[in-house]
Scaffold this motif. Structure first.
Motif, short mmCIF file in Angstrom:
data_model
loop_
_atom_site.label_atom_id
_atom_site.label_comp_id
_atom_site.label_asym_id
_atom_site.label_seq_id
_atom_site.Cartn_x
_atom_site.Cartn_y
_atom_site.Cartn_z
N ARG A 102 0.84 -1.21 0.00
CA ARG A 102 0.00 0.00 0.00
C ARG A 102 0.87 1.25 0.00
N LEU A 103 1.95 1.21 0.78
CA LEU A 103 2.90 2.33 0.80
C LEU A 103 3.56 2.50 -0.57
N ILE A 104 4.02 1.40 -1.17
CA ILE A 104 4.69 1.46 -2.47
C ILE A 104 3.75 2.00 -3.54
N SER A 105 2.50 1.54 -3.54
CA SER A 105 1.54 2.01 -4.53
C SER A 105 1.32 3.51 -4.44
N GLU A 106 1.15 4.01 -3.21
CA GLU A 106 0.92 5.45 -3.04
C GLU A 106 2.18 6.26 -3.38
N ALA A 107 3.37 5.72 -3.08
CA ALA A 107 4.61 6.41 -3.42
C ALA A 107 4.77 6.51 -4.94
N HIS A 108 4.51 5.40 -5.65
CA HIS A 108 4.56 5.41 -7.12
C HIS A 108 3.57 6.42 -7.70
N GLU A 109 2.40 6.48 -7.10
CA GLU A 109 1.38 7.41 -7.60
C GLU A 109 1.84 8.85 -7.44
N GLN A 110 2.45 9.17 -6.28
CA GLN A 110 2.95 10.54 -6.08
C GLN A 110 4.09 10.87 -7.03
N LEU A 111 4.85 9.85 -7.42
CA LEU A 111 5.96 10.07 -8.35
C LEU A 111 5.49 10.06 -9.81
N GLY A 112 4.22 9.78 -10.03
CA GLY A 112 3.69 9.76 -11.39
C GLY A 112 3.90 8.43 -12.10
N GLU A 119 0.00 -1.68 -10.43
CA GLU A 119 0.49 -3.04 -10.19
C GLU A 119 0.54 -3.36 -8.69
N PHE A 120 1.08 -2.43 -7.91
CA PHE A 120 1.19 -2.68 -6.47
C PHE A 120 -0.17 -2.52 -5.76
N ALA A 121 -1.06 -1.72 -6.35
CA ALA A 121 -2.41 -1.63 -5.79
C ALA A 121 -3.12 -2.97 -5.92
N ARG A 122 -2.90 -3.63 -7.07
CA ARG A 122 -3.49 -4.96 -7.27
C ARG A 122 -2.90 -5.98 -6.29
N LEU A 123 -1.57 -5.90 -6.12
CA LEU A 123 -0.93 -6.79 -5.14
C LEU A 123 -1.49 -6.54 -3.74
N ASN A 124 -1.65 -5.26 -3.45
CA ASN A 124 -2.17 -4.89 -2.12
C ASN A 124 -3.57 -5.45 -1.90
N LYS A 125 -4.40 -5.37 -2.94
CA LYS A 125 -5.76 -5.90 -2.81
C LYS A 125 -5.74 -7.41 -2.56
N GLY A 126 -4.84 -8.10 -3.27
CA GLY A 126 -4.73 -9.55 -3.07
C GLY A 126 -4.35 -9.89 -1.64
#
Length: 225
Positions: A102-112, A119-126
């Protein structure tokens, strides 16, 4: 409560339980938005526990990553998140993997980096779904345990009721049997008394008859004289 635990373990500074309690205290500060206090404790854990276990290391790095993300340091948050995720994968710990992804997904989103964020949002959901299923299974197991316990109590109560009913039935049977026996004894005594009375009356009648016969004989003798 956490502070009491930390103070209690102050004499054992290298004990992993103390590191775990400090991490939890830092997380509380993080949840309250007190980032400076949280960061100080997380860094203190890394500094004072060089042989930190992977589970606590993943927790600490993820916590520092969230602080970095809230402070606008998305790249630092991403690096800490990836490190925490690798550690969590080695452990196979779903809770830590869910938190790190969840942290990685949000960090990637802030970085564009939207593809990586997705990809990491999907992993997070799993991982979140796995945790949900695990929690549900635990709840079901707990409910089944409660149901089993309730069934056991119901069975015990039913068995107790049946036992009490059997005891009552036994007492009733004994009472009726005693009453019937008493009636039979009373009837026997009554019939015996009645028979003895009849025999006595017959004997009296017989004597009376003999007396009358003797009286008649005496009257005849008296006349002859």
């Amino acid at each position: 409560v956490l502070e009491k635990g930390i103070q209690f373990l102050k004499s054992y500074p290298e004990l992993m339980m103390r590191a775990m309690l400090l991490n939890r205290k830092a997380q509380v500060y993080l949840d309250l938005g007190q980032l400076d206090q949280a960061k100080e404790i997380f860094l203190d854990v890394l500094a004072k526990f060089p042989r930190l276990r992977n589970w606590e290391k993943s927790f600490t790095n993820t916590g520092l990553g969230w602080i970095a993300l809230k402070e606008g340091q998305a790249q630092k948050a991403l690096d800490l998140g990836l490190e925490a995720y690798q550690t969590a994968r080695q452990l196979g710990a779903y809770w830590d993997k869910e938190r790190a992804t969840r942290l990685i997904s949000e960090a990637h989103e802030q970085l564009g980096h939207y593809a990586e964020a997705l990809e990491f949002a999907r992993l997070n959901k799993g991982y979140a779904d796995s945790l949900y299923d695990e929690n549900k299974n635990s709840e079901i197991s707990y409910l089944q345990l409660q149901l089993t316990d309730a069934e056991r109590k119901t069975f015990e109560q039913t068995a107790l009721a049946k036992e009490q009913e059997a005891n009552l039935s036994k007492k009733t049977t004994y009472g009726l049997s005693f009453t019937l026996l008493a009636l039979l004894i009373a009837l026997f005594i009554y019939r015996k008394g009645l028979k003895e009375k009849e025999q006595l009356n017959a004997l009296l009648l017989e004597k009376q008859k003999k007396i009358l016969e003797q009286n008649e004989k005496l009257q005849v003798i008296n006349k002859e004289k």
